[in-house]
Motif scaffolding. Structure first.
Motif, PDB file in Angstrom:
ATOM      1  N   ASP A 224       0.793  -1.252  -0.018  1.00 55.05           N
ATOM      2  CA  ASP A 224       0.042   0.100   0.012  1.00 55.05           C
ATOM      3  C   ASP A 224       0.795   1.228   0.133  1.00 55.05           C
ATOM      4  OD1 ASP A 224      -2.315  -1.558   0.120  1.00 55.05           O
ATOM      5  OD2 ASP A 224      -2.514  -1.400   2.186  1.00 55.05           O
ATOM      6  N   GLY A 225       1.963   1.085   0.005  1.00 56.16           N
ATOM      7  CA  GLY A 225       3.068   2.246   0.074  1.00 56.16           C
ATOM      8  C   GLY A 225       3.290   3.046   1.298  1.00 56.16           C
ATOM      9  N   ASP A 226       3.164   2.060   2.314  1.00 58.15           N
ATOM     10  CA  ASP A 226       3.269   2.660   3.694  1.00 58.15           C
ATOM     11  C   ASP A 226       4.769   2.003   4.220  1.00 58.15           C
ATOM     12  OD1 ASP A 226       1.123   3.918   4.219  1.00 58.15           O
ATOM     13  OD2 ASP A 226      -0.098   2.321   4.728  1.00 58.15           O
ATOM     14  N   LEU A 227       5.410   2.698   4.843  1.00 62.09           N
ATOM     15  CA  LEU A 227       6.912   2.440   5.598  1.00 62.09           C
ATOM     16  C   LEU A 227       6.519   2.220   6.959  1.00 62.09           C
ATOM     17  CD1 LEU A 227       9.590   4.909   4.319  1.00 62.09           C
ATOM     18  CD2 LEU A 227       9.282   2.376   3.844  1.00 62.09           C
ATOM     19  N   LYS A 252       4.328   8.375   9.382  1.00 57.67           N
ATOM     20  CA  LYS A 252       3.164   9.001   8.974  1.00 57.67           C
ATOM     21  C   LYS A 252       3.442   9.484   7.510  1.00 57.67           C
ATOM     22  CE  LYS A 252       2.162  10.738  13.451  1.00 57.67           C
ATOM     23  NZ  LYS A 252       1.856  11.781  14.276  1.00 57.67           N
ATOM     24  N   ARG A 253       2.440   9.261   6.519  1.00 61.29           N
ATOM     25  CA  ARG A 253       2.442   9.590   5.405  1.00 61.29           C
ATOM     26  C   ARG A 253       2.715  11.318   4.979  1.00 61.29           C
ATOM     27  NH1 ARG A 253      -1.248   6.326   0.884  1.00 61.29           N
ATOM     28  NH2 ARG A 253      -0.023   4.839   2.111  1.00 61.29           N
ATOM     29  N   SER A 254       2.110  11.754   6.037  1.00 62.23           N
ATOM     30  CA  SER A 254       2.355  13.284   5.853  1.00 62.23           C
ATOM     31  C   SER A 254       3.714  13.844   5.946  1.00 62.23           C
ATOM     32  CB  SER A 254       1.449  14.045   7.168  1.00 62.23           C
ATOM     33  OG  SER A 254       2.137  13.686   8.234  1.00 62.23           O
ATOM     34  N   LEU A 255       4.742  12.801   6.439  1.00 61.66           N
ATOM     35  CA  LEU A 255       6.087  13.149   6.400  1.00 61.66           C
ATOM     36  C   LEU A 255       6.698  13.140   5.156  1.00 61.66           C
ATOM     37  CD1 LEU A 255       7.048  11.552   9.843  1.00 61.66           C
ATOM     38  CD2 LEU A 255       6.545  14.047   9.234  1.00 61.66           C
ATOM     39  N   VAL A 256       6.136  12.433   4.188  1.00 64.19           N
ATOM     40  CA  VAL A 256       6.766  12.238   2.714  1.00 64.19           C
ATOM     41  C   VAL A 256       5.866  12.848   2.055  1.00 64.19           C
ATOM     42  CG1 VAL A 256       8.243  10.299   3.324  1.00 64.19           C
ATOM     43  CG2 VAL A 256       5.852   9.709   2.928  1.00 64.19           C
ATOM     44  N   VAL A 262       7.434   4.112  -2.994  1.00 63.18           N
ATOM     45  CA  VAL A 262       7.386   3.342  -3.878  1.00 63.18           C
ATOM     46  C   VAL A 262       8.911   2.555  -3.871  1.00 63.18           C
ATOM     47  CG1 VAL A 262       5.633   4.122  -5.586  1.00 63.18           C
ATOM     48  CG2 VAL A 262       8.056   4.836  -5.758  1.00 63.18           C
ATOM     49  N   LEU A 263       9.878   3.427  -3.175  1.00 61.99           N
ATOM     50  CA  LEU A 263      11.149   2.845  -3.122  1.00 61.99           C
ATOM     51  C   LEU A 263      11.754   3.254  -1.902  1.00 61.99           C
ATOM     52  CD1 LEU A 263      13.707   1.349  -4.334  1.00 61.99           C
ATOM     53  CD2 LEU A 263      14.213   3.804  -5.327  1.00 61.99           C
ATOM     54  N   VAL A 264      12.542   2.382  -1.298  1.00 61.30           N
ATOM     55  CA  VAL A 264      13.097   2.638  -0.037  1.00 61.30           C
ATOM     56  C   VAL A 264      14.622   1.909   0.070  1.00 61.30           C
ATOM     57  CG1 VAL A 264      12.022   0.891   1.419  1.00 61.30           C
ATOM     58  CG2 VAL A 264      13.084   2.861   2.566  1.00 61.30           C
ATOM     59  N   CYS A 265      15.703   2.677   0.655  1.00 60.23           N
ATOM     60  CA  CYS A 265      16.837   2.048   0.599  1.00 60.23           C
ATOM     61  C   CYS A 265      17.507   2.632   1.986  1.00 60.23           C
ATOM     62  CB  CYS A 265      17.931   2.272  -0.736  1.00 60.23           C
ATOM     63  SG  CYS A 265      18.064   3.774  -1.038  1.00 60.23           S
ATOM     64  N   SER A 266      18.539   1.937   2.378  1.00 54.02           N
ATOM     65  CA  SER A 266      18.955   2.412   3.851  1.00 54.02           C
ATOM     66  C   SER A 266      20.433   2.304   3.941  1.00 54.02           C
ATOM     67  CB  SER A 266      18.623   1.452   4.901  1.00 54.02           C
ATOM     68  OG  SER A 266      18.530   1.821   6.358  1.00 54.02           O
ATOM     69  N   GLN A 274      11.591   7.233  -1.857  1.00 49.92           N
ATOM     70  CA  GLN A 274      11.257   7.796  -3.090  1.00 49.92           C
ATOM     71  C   GLN A 274       9.615   7.585  -3.078  1.00 49.92           C
ATOM     72  OE1 GLN A 274      12.560   6.751  -7.107  1.00 49.92           O
ATOM     73  NE2 GLN A 274      12.778   8.863  -7.725  1.00 49.92           N
ATOM     74  N   THR A 275       8.809   8.774  -3.445  1.00 49.65           N
ATOM     75  CA  THR A 275       7.495   8.379  -3.567  1.00 49.65           C
ATOM     76  C   THR A 275       6.826   8.358  -5.002  1.00 49.65           C
ATOM     77  OG1 THR A 275       6.950  10.867  -3.878  1.00 49.65           O
ATOM     78  CG2 THR A 275       7.203  10.209  -1.436  1.00 49.65           C
ATOM     79  N   GLU A 276       5.603   8.162  -5.059  1.00 52.58           N
ATOM     80  CA  GLU A 276       5.134   7.732  -6.335  1.00 52.58           C
ATOM     81  C   GLU A 276       5.244   8.928  -7.455  1.00 52.58           C
ATOM     82  OE1 GLU A 276       0.869   6.893  -5.549  1.00 52.58           O
ATOM     83  OE2 GLU A 276       0.614   8.768  -4.223  1.00 52.58           O
ATOM     84  N   SER A 277       5.250  10.314  -6.955  1.00 53.88           N
ATOM     85  CA  SER A 277       5.645  11.328  -7.916  1.00 53.88           C
ATOM     86  C   SER A 277       7.031  11.293  -8.303  1.00 53.88           C
ATOM     87  CB  SER A 277       4.894  12.518  -7.380  1.00 53.88           C
ATOM     88  OG  SER A 277       5.696  13.124  -6.465  1.00 53.88           O
ATOM     89  N   GLY A 278       7.941  10.661  -7.679  1.00 50.76           N
ATOM     90  CA  GLY A 278       9.282  10.827  -7.820  1.00 50.76           C
ATOM     91  C   GLY A 278      10.242  11.626  -6.825  1.00 50.76           C
TER      92      GLY A 278
END
Length: 407
Positions: A224-227, A252-256, A262-266, A274-278
């Protein structure tokens, strides 16, 4: 998102090279991109580049595995513990490998059929096969993972996996000491202290999509695109003031920007999403420039806790790095990063061993161009960098390069 192209190619690498992890046939650090020896990779389609504390792994599109670098604990999976300074195929893998995750001195492989195999150090149970052996130079199947696995991750001394049903499993005791200090006198939950895969609680109504890991923290991205984040929060990487989170907590999605991720690395102590709009957001430790932006909020500290970990916990909320918007690939080393934006390669962060590729050892605090490199695929080890690049001067090696993002 998948992109592919057919071109003349070569592999360049730079940064720390004490064990031959650059695949250049020597053990001298390289502060600028230099060609790796790729005779073994001729006419291969490269799918993945990544690395660990001192080793590198290349996966081809047909599932072959090539390795080089440090092998003192058998992390190359070659059946011996001698270092290798040029890429060598792993002959013991008799199945196609789709993904790989490298820890400090261990490696986790994921086969096309969803089986997890591991090699290297097992001093902290990070191979997922119990504590009966200290290390293995042979590939071991993580038998207790019964369902097919779709994503794997390796931290410093712990591992993660997502099954096809969306469940998250964790093993390795690398977070146990952090948990003991923060949770005492409460007991340490089993998923933080197990040498075999243990179901991570708190995600019962979520479907995990992928996992990644830091030095002592864990990251899960849902379909669902949640971290969700848990583990050590010493550098604010969990977006909370708590020194340690034993179970996953929602970002919280408001923080991003109010968008799906859609993408996360650490890295070891920072996170890039990175969010859905890039749009690209970073948070966590930033004193080496690994956040790629000004970090004024990094100095804010939570001083109310009684423990040393609480007193040292910083508050670092996600903030956008606007110049990275639209990046098609992002990779994190321990404290440095790479990104592909258009036909350009950008880098920022810790640069002590030249892993940012600008010829210096000065840390880079904002994304800057790596000149002369037209990247198709990128990857990072803890202190080194790699890129498959176009090379119009090479006419003998024609192959395709496929970049996979978990978009």
């Amino acid at each position: 998102m998948e992109t592919s192209s057919r071109t003349e190619f070569c592999l360049q690498s730079w940064g720390a090279n004490s064990y031959g992890q650059l695949g250049q046939g020597h053990v001298e650090d390289q502060p600028e991109p230099r060609l790796s020896e790729i005779d073994a990779l001729q006419h291969k389609a490269v799918r993945t580049l990544t690395g660990g504390g001192g080793h590198s792994v290349v996966i081809t599109e047909n599932g072959e595995v090539f390795v080089c670098g440090q092998n003192n604990r058998g992390q190359l999976g070659l059946g011996h513990i001698s270092d290798i300074t040029t890429l060598q195929i792993s002959p013991s893998l008799n199945q196609r490998v789709s993904k790989v995750a490298c820890g400090w001195e261990f490696t986790i492989f994921l086969s096309d059929s969803g089986r997890v195999l591991a090699c290297g150090s097992n001093a902290f149970g990070q191979l997922g096969v119990g504590k009966s052996l200290s290390h293995s130079a042979d590939l071991l199947v993580v038998e207790s993972l019964k369902d097919p696995v779709v994503s794997v991750a390796a931290g410093l001394r712990h591992s993660l996996a997502v099954t096809v049903s969306g469940c998250v499993y964790q093993w390795g005791t690398g977070l146990c000491s952090h948990a003991k200090r923060a949770l005492s006198p409460r007991p340490v939950p089993s998923h933080l202290s197990s040498a075999v895969p243990c179901l991570v609680p708190g995600l019962d109504h979520k479907t995990a999509h992928m996992v990644t890991a830091g030095l002592a923290h864990c990251v899960c991205l849902t379909g669902d695109g949640d971290l969700f984040l848990w583990g050590s929060n010493k550098h604010g990487q969990l977006t909370t003031t708590e020194p340690f989170l034993s179970s996953p907590a929602l970002v919280k999605r408001s923080l991003v920007g109010g968008e799906k991720v859609v993408l996360v690395c650490s890295g070891w102590t920072h996170i890039v999403a990175q969010t859905e709009s890039g749009r690209v957001f970073t948070w966590g430790r930033g004193d080496y420039g690994q956040l790629g932006r000004q970090t004024s909020q990094y100095a804010e500290r939570q001083m109310t806790g009684p423990s040393a970990e609480s007193r040292n916990t910083v508050v670092s909320l996600p903030a956008e790095v606007e110049v990275l918007c639209g990046a098609t690939q992002i990779a994190c080393g321990s404290e440095h990063n790479l990104a592909i934006l258009g036909a350009r390669l950008l880098t920022w962060g810790w640069n002590e061993h030249g892993m940012c590729g600008d010829g210096s050892q000065n840390d880079i605090f904002q994304p800057q161009l790596v000149s002369g490199v037209t990247p198709l695929l990128i990857g990072c080890g803890a202190g080194h960098s790699m890129a498959v690049i176009t090379d119009s001067t090479q006419n003998s090696a024609s192959t395709s390069v496929t970049s996979e993002q978990e978009h």
